[in-house]
Design a protein around this motif. Structure first.
Motif, PDB file in Angstrom:
ATOM      1  N   TRP A 118      28.652  39.725 -59.935  1.00  0.00           N
ATOM      2  CA  TRP A 118      29.154  39.036 -61.132  1.00  0.00           C
ATOM      3  C   TRP A 118      28.872  39.816 -62.413  1.00  0.00           C
ATOM      4  CZ3 TRP A 118      25.113  38.500 -64.330  1.00  0.00           C
ATOM      5  CH2 TRP A 118      23.838  38.350 -63.778  1.00  0.00           C
ATOM      6  N   CYS A 119      28.058  40.858 -62.324  1.00  0.00           N
ATOM      7  CA  CYS A 119      27.589  41.620 -63.485  1.00  0.00           C
ATOM      8  C   CYS A 119      28.539  42.796 -63.755  1.00  0.00           C
ATOM      9  CB  CYS A 119      26.172  42.094 -63.175  1.00  0.00           C
ATOM     10  SG  CYS A 119      25.547  43.449 -64.150  1.00  0.00           S
ATOM     11  N   SER A 120      29.240  42.777 -64.891  1.00  0.00           N
ATOM     12  CA  SER A 120      30.218  43.849 -65.123  1.00  0.00           C
ATOM     13  C   SER A 120      29.571  45.229 -65.289  1.00  0.00           C
ATOM     14  CB  SER A 120      31.163  43.509 -66.274  1.00  0.00           C
ATOM     15  OG  SER A 120      30.483  43.455 -67.480  1.00  0.00           O
ATOM     16  N   HIS A 151      24.797  34.948 -56.680  1.00  0.00           N
ATOM     17  CA  HIS A 151      24.550  33.511 -56.659  1.00  0.00           C
ATOM     18  C   HIS A 151      24.564  32.918 -55.254  1.00  0.00           C
ATOM     19  CE1 HIS A 151      24.648  33.616 -60.947  1.00  0.00           C
ATOM     20  NE2 HIS A 151      25.899  34.000 -60.988  1.00  0.00           N
ATOM     21  N   SER A 152      25.105  33.659 -54.284  1.00  0.00           N
ATOM     22  CA  SER A 152      25.155  33.150 -52.905  1.00  0.00           C
ATOM     23  C   SER A 152      25.191  34.324 -51.937  1.00  0.00           C
ATOM     24  CB  SER A 152      26.413  32.296 -52.695  1.00  0.00           C
ATOM     25  OG  SER A 152      27.570  33.111 -52.724  1.00  0.00           O
ATOM     26  N   ALA A 153      24.878  34.013 -50.679  1.00  0.00           N
ATOM     27  CA  ALA A 153      24.932  35.038 -49.636  1.00  0.00           C
ATOM     28  C   ALA A 153      26.363  35.553 -49.476  1.00  0.00           C
ATOM     29  CB  ALA A 153      24.419  34.467 -48.314  1.00  0.00           C
ATOM     30  N   GLU A 154      27.347  34.670 -49.649  1.00  0.00           N
ATOM     31  CA  GLU A 154      28.756  35.067 -49.521  1.00  0.00           C
ATOM     32  C   GLU A 154      29.144  36.033 -50.643  1.00  0.00           C
ATOM     33  OE1 GLU A 154      27.694  31.752 -47.324  1.00  0.00           O
ATOM     34  OE2 GLU A 154      27.722  31.757 -49.518  1.00  0.00           O
ATOM     35  N   GLU A 155      28.683  35.730 -51.857  1.00  0.00           N
ATOM     36  CA  GLU A 155      28.947  36.619 -52.990  1.00  0.00           C
ATOM     37  C   GLU A 155      28.337  38.001 -52.740  1.00  0.00           C
ATOM     38  OE1 GLU A 155      27.605  35.844 -57.149  1.00  0.00           O
ATOM     39  OE2 GLU A 155      28.847  34.047 -56.979  1.00  0.00           O
ATOM     40  N   PRO A 196      17.883  41.005 -47.230  1.00  0.00           N
ATOM     41  CA  PRO A 196      18.724  39.831 -46.977  1.00  0.00           C
ATOM     42  C   PRO A 196      18.700  38.858 -48.160  1.00  0.00           C
ATOM     43  CG  PRO A 196      17.401  40.342 -45.048  1.00  0.00           C
ATOM     44  CD  PRO A 196      16.901  41.227 -46.159  1.00  0.00           C
ATOM     45  N   PHE A 197      19.812  38.217 -48.422  1.00  0.00           N
ATOM     46  CA  PHE A 197      19.967  37.353 -49.586  1.00  0.00           C
ATOM     47  C   PHE A 197      18.887  36.272 -49.656  1.00  0.00           C
ATOM     48  CE2 PHE A 197      21.517  33.578 -51.792  1.00  0.00           C
ATOM     49  CZ  PHE A 197      21.835  34.134 -53.027  1.00  0.00           C
ATOM     50  N   HIS A 198      18.585  35.654 -48.537  1.00  0.00           N
ATOM     51  CA  HIS A 198      17.662  34.516 -48.539  1.00  0.00           C
ATOM     52  C   HIS A 198      16.191  34.921 -48.505  1.00  0.00           C
ATOM     53  CE1 HIS A 198      20.832  31.596 -48.476  1.00  0.00           C
ATOM     54  NE2 HIS A 198      21.408  32.232 -47.472  1.00  0.00           N
TER      55      HIS A 198
END
Length: 156
Positions: free
Chosen positions: A37-39, A74-78, A94-96
């Motif tokens: 999400w960070c440009s 913001h999420s594992a999918e992102e 890993p995201f989590h």
């Protein structure tokens, strides 16, 4: 790097679990704090990708370098989408894994993107990896190796 990621698994771009002890041994490691999400991150990631590809695929033997992505998505999918769309073939925490918060604190990450170059011990070689890659290109890698206290027989 055994100390830094001891007892943890990393994941590859294709989702495989990777033992950090094997993957990071005798390498200069770039801890890449970033998010899709960070440009400014999306601006730098292709530059890091090219740098990584040149070091690992276009030098013989491949340079002793690995990147570990620490996500602020913001999420594992992102995170997975960002890795698939933009990342090189490097590793990720890993995201989590809550350890990412400890790493951000340990390396004083207050803004992203941030590329922290570390020795095998986790000690910082430079926290200005992004600026050095932009300013110096591949030549900055030689300085990182010199600061990493690892013996390597390769040339750039």
């Amino acid at each position: 790097m055994v100390d830094v990621f001891s007892g943890r698994l990393l994941v590859s771009k294709d989702g495989r679990s990777v033992d950090p002890e094997e993957a990071l041994q005798n390498k200069v490691v770039g801890l890449y704090f970033s998010a899709g999400w960070c440009s400014p991150c999306r601006d730098f990631t292709p530059v890091l990708c090219d740098f990584y590809t040149e070091l690992l695929e276009e030098t013989q033997p491949p340079a002793p370098f690995e990147v570990v992505f620490i996500s602020s998505d913001h999420s594992a999918e992102e995170m997975a989408g960002y890795m698939r769309a933009m990342h090189g073939n490097w590793l990720a925490l890993p995201f989590h894994d809550p350890y990412k918060h400890d790493l951000k604190k340990k390396y004083n990450i207050t803004a992203i993107p941030k590329l922290v170059i570390v020795k095998q011990t986790g000690e910082v070689i430079t926290d200005k990896g992004r600026k050095q890659i932009r300013d110096k290109g591949l030549s900055c890698f030689r300085n990182w190796v010199d600061g990493a206290d690892i013996f390597q027989n390769f040339s750039i």
